[in-house]
Motif scaffolding. Sequence first.
Motif, short mmCIF file in Angstrom:
data_model
loop_
_atom_site.label_atom_id
_atom_site.label_comp_id
_atom_site.label_asym_id
_atom_site.label_seq_id
_atom_site.Cartn_x
_atom_site.Cartn_y
_atom_site.Cartn_z
N HIS A 1 8.15 3.14 3.21
CA HIS A 1 7.47 2.82 4.23
C HIS A 1 7.71 4.02 5.32
O HIS A 1 6.11 4.11 5.66
N LYS B 1 7.69 6.56 5.21
CA LYS B 1 6.34 8.25 4.61
C LYS B 1 4.92 8.03 4.18
O LYS B 1 3.79 8.51 4.45
N PHE B 2 4.75 6.46 4.21
CA PHE B 2 3.89 6.34 3.70
C PHE B 2 2.72 4.68 4.52
O PHE B 2 2.02 4.76 4.37
N MET C 1 1.10 4.00 -2.48
CA MET C 1 0.84 5.56 -2.02
C MET C 1 2.05 6.91 -3.02
O MET C 1 2.25 8.14 -2.47
N ALA C 2 3.31 5.92 -2.82
CA ALA C 2 4.61 6.64 -3.18
C ALA C 2 4.58 7.18 -4.31
O ALA C 2 5.58 7.99 -5.23
N GLU C 3 3.62 5.77 -5.15
CA GLU C 3 3.50 6.79 -6.82
C GLU C 3 4.48 5.95 -8.04
O GLU C 3 4.79 6.64 -8.77
N ARG D 1 1.73 2.66 7.60
CA ARG D 1 1.10 2.68 9.12
C ARG D 1 0.94 1.27 9.92
O ARG D 1 1.27 2.01 11.63
N TYR E 1 13.27 9.30 -4.07
CA TYR E 1 12.86 9.51 -2.30
C TYR E 1 13.97 8.75 -1.99
O TYR E 1 15.47 8.56 -3.10
N ARG F 1 0.81 -1.56 0.47
CA ARG F 1 -0.15 -0.63 0.57
C ARG F 1 0.70 1.43 0.33
O ARG F 1 0.44 2.41 -0.66
N ALA F 2 1.78 1.17 1.04
CA ALA F 2 3.19 2.42 1.07
C ALA F 2 3.52 2.41 -0.80
O ALA F 2 3.26 3.55 -0.68
#
Length: 364
Positions: free
Chosen positions: A202, A204-205, A142-144, A207, A350, A138-139
Amino acid sequence: MKEYQRCTRCIMDNKSDLTIIFDENGVCNYCKDALNSGAKIYFPNKEGEIKVNELVVRLKKENSKRKYDCIMGLSGGLDSSYLAYLGSCWGLRILGIHIDDGFDTKISRNNIMKLCDKANIELITINPDRKQYNDLTRAFIMAEVPNIAIPQDNILFANLYKYARKTGVKHFLSGGNYALECILQKGNTHNAYDKVNIKNIHSKFGRYPIDNLELISDQQRFIDKYILKIESLRPLNYVNYNRERALKELSDFCDFEYYGNKHHENYLTKFIQIYWFFNKFGVDKRKSHLSSMIISNQMTREEAIQELEKPLYDEEEMNKLVNYILKKLDLDQNIFYRIMDRPGKQHNEYKISKFSKFLHTIKR
């Protein structure tokens, strides 16, 4: 903006590729590179038979006092399955490693079980911590970034090397091959061993912690490859690897079932290949796959163009797949579609491993 151009030999084009170059005859650099490398690495002939025999003798001799002759990652896909089948025909004792990330299709699971049972392959199935694995994947969304399959790949590599060290077997059989993969579009990817990049994305995005996930770094892989001398071998480059014939042989051998297209044996990789890359980065992966088959004389350019003209996916079916992925990853639809509306990012936006940069410089 450059005028649209498609290679006159294969079907690679400049629609989403800034690195492609065409000569005065309209032939692209991918074709030339593939044809030049083919003479050095692909031996679908008597020379290949000799190389296979020499390899089998070496693996059996070096591992005569061990339980296995080699280790393989098994996905339930065609390349690794066909190689495992051939390996069993060659009399190799194979330890199979499968990463069950929760996205396997029923077809791929059945393929693996039937193949291992018929070929007498001992199988170890790794089940990464679902919550942590999904959070890491998922991260990446989110990082695209383009290669959101890196968590999946890294965990596989980490376990392959782990079992190589554990068993003392220093030979991986890889399903990587020239016949179906000699052309791969450049860009929009990153080194799957870059643990620094993985952890930075991970941080940065993500949980949840990812401390239960087995990950491997560039440094560890360097030690494994160059100090411990663990090697990855590609025997499919020593046989006349034809997709249709391979499917027929596997079907006859263990009732192997095809899953539609390259990398579609897993729901997540299917999503990445035909939805994420295309809608986020404008990359149609079929162009590379079909162009490879043109180069290896398994398809004509005209046939490839006809295949490319077909819809990339069925909208209704894809909506179901996207919803399935988002639900598994606990990713809100509104957030996801806002991500899809924005331009993609690259992994080097990143933090990147300095060691990874160093290795990349050496290779160049």
